[in-house]
Design a protein around this motif. Structure first.
Motif, mmCIF file in Angstrom:
data_model
loop_
_atom_site.group_PDB
_atom_site.id
_atom_site.type_symbol
_atom_site.label_atom_id
_atom_site.label_comp_id
_atom_site.label_asym_id
_atom_site.label_seq_id
_atom_site.Cartn_x
_atom_site.Cartn_y
_atom_site.Cartn_z
ATOM 1 N N PRO A 63 20.970 9.372 43.127
ATOM 2 C CA PRO A 63 21.221 10.219 41.958
ATOM 3 C C PRO A 63 20.031 11.132 41.664
ATOM 4 C CG PRO A 63 21.861 7.952 41.524
ATOM 5 C CD PRO A 63 21.100 7.941 42.809
ATOM 6 N N ILE A 64 20.327 12.391 41.401
ATOM 7 C CA ILE A 64 19.304 13.360 41.032
ATOM 8 C C ILE A 64 19.246 13.515 39.512
ATOM 9 C CG2 ILE A 64 18.485 15.732 41.351
ATOM 10 C CD1 ILE A 64 18.515 14.005 43.890
ATOM 11 N N GLY A 65 20.394 13.403 38.870
ATOM 12 C CA GLY A 65 20.448 13.523 37.414
ATOM 13 C C GLY A 65 21.816 13.122 36.905
ATOM 14 N N THR A 66 21.891 12.857 35.610
ATOM 15 C CA THR A 66 23.152 12.461 34.986
ATOM 16 C C THR A 66 23.400 13.304 33.736
ATOM 17 O OG1 THR A 66 22.057 10.742 33.673
ATOM 18 C CG2 THR A 66 22.966 10.082 35.795
ATOM 19 N N LYS A 67 24.665 13.402 33.352
ATOM 20 C CA LYS A 67 25.050 14.163 32.172
ATOM 21 C C LYS A 67 26.286 13.546 31.539
ATOM 22 C CE LYS A 67 27.133 18.108 32.757
ATOM 23 N NZ LYS A 67 27.413 19.538 33.053
ATOM 24 N N VAL A 68 26.227 13.310 30.239
ATOM 25 C CA VAL A 68 27.384 12.815 29.492
ATOM 26 C C VAL A 68 28.176 14.012 28.977
ATOM 27 C CG1 VAL A 68 28.151 11.537 27.464
ATOM 28 C CG2 VAL A 68 26.222 10.689 28.804
#
Length: 272
Positions: free
Chosen positions: A180-185
């Motif tokens: 994973p590079i980044g997450t977003k809700v």
């Protein structure tokens, strides 16, 4: 009126004393109040320094002297900034579990679930079923197993140089990793959340005569999660390509280097 405009006064520091008899200097040019000027300059200098010190001390709360907006108008921190919460300490097998019932907890769950969904273990039926039972919401386990069985067919495994049960031939190392590079809700309630996980992936067979060398890809996994039995679990998940950066000029490693890297470098538990 300045002190020099009034007759009959002499200046000592900042104290003025009235003297009798008019001009005490006998008509000679009067001396200017240098001592008073120096004192005034000193006071002004101290005030300026105090103002500067106060402005510097207040920089941390979002105020500034250039008319910029205050703290409440500051841009929000990155959506993937650390929250300070400790990583989860429980696992189901090797899969992290016990995430917090917060948006950060949902993002941590989604990031860790992306890792296992992109792992080499997904190519083995028994391992794949165990993974799905650990990360899917109970009502979605069997439908997910059926869908994955259609995707991870023996023919697909053989196309990658593997056996029907996902094993690499002797002398080769199968590589399937997701980072994973980044997450977003994108949506969230107390009991549900939709999280997008931007990932980089490795897939291929490392070996001297491999016809499927390890390659890199970029993709985004969207997961709909629900809070059930004290943890976040996946209801549905889907994948789309990108965003992908422009490829660099890195020289590809040899098959031996790639095999060694996969064996020596472990993965991470992701938490915010």
């Amino acid at each position: 009126m300045s002190p020099g405009d009034e007759q009959g006064y002499t200046e000592t520091g900042q104290t003025r004393t009235r003297l009798p008899g008019g001009d005490p200097y006998g008509g000679a040019p009067r001396r200017t109040g240098r001592s008073s000027s120096r004192s005034l300059i000193t006071v002004v200098g101290v005030v300026v320094l105090l103002i500067a010190a106060i402005a510097f001390a207040n920089r941390g709360d979002g105020s500034s002297t250039d008319g910029s907006t205050g703290k409440k108008d500051q841009p929000k921190a990155s959506s993937t900034a650390a929250s300070g919460a400790k990583p989860v300490e429980t696992k189901t097998g090797v899969i992290p579990s016990g995430f917090a019932r917060t948006q950060q907890g949902a993002q941590s769950a989604a990031a860790n679930y992306a890792v296992v969904l992109g792992s080499a273990e997904m190519f083995n039926k028994a391992n794949r079923d165990f993974i799905l039972q650990a990360i899917m919401t109970p009502s979605r386990v069997q439908p997910s197993e059926a869908a994955m069985d259609k995707a991870y067919t023996p023919a697909f495994s053989r196309s990658l140089g593997l056996s029907a049960d996902g094993a690499a031939p002797q002398g080769y190392t199968f590589v399937s990793r997701t980072s994973p590079i980044g997450t977003k809700v994108t949506e969230a309630t107390n009991d549900a959340a939709t999280v997008e996980v931007w990932c980089s992936g490795l897939l291929g067979l490392a070996g001297e005569k491999s016809t499927n060398p390890v390659t890199n890809s970029w993709f985004t996994i969207t997961m709909k999660l629900e809070w059930t039995a004290g943890d976040w679990k996946i209801i549905t998940h889907s994948q789309q390509e990108g965003p992908a950066p422009v490829p660099g000029d890195d020289k590809a490693s040899s098959s031996d280097e790639m095999s060694k890297a996969v064996e020596e470098y472990g993965g991470f538990t992701y938490a915010r």
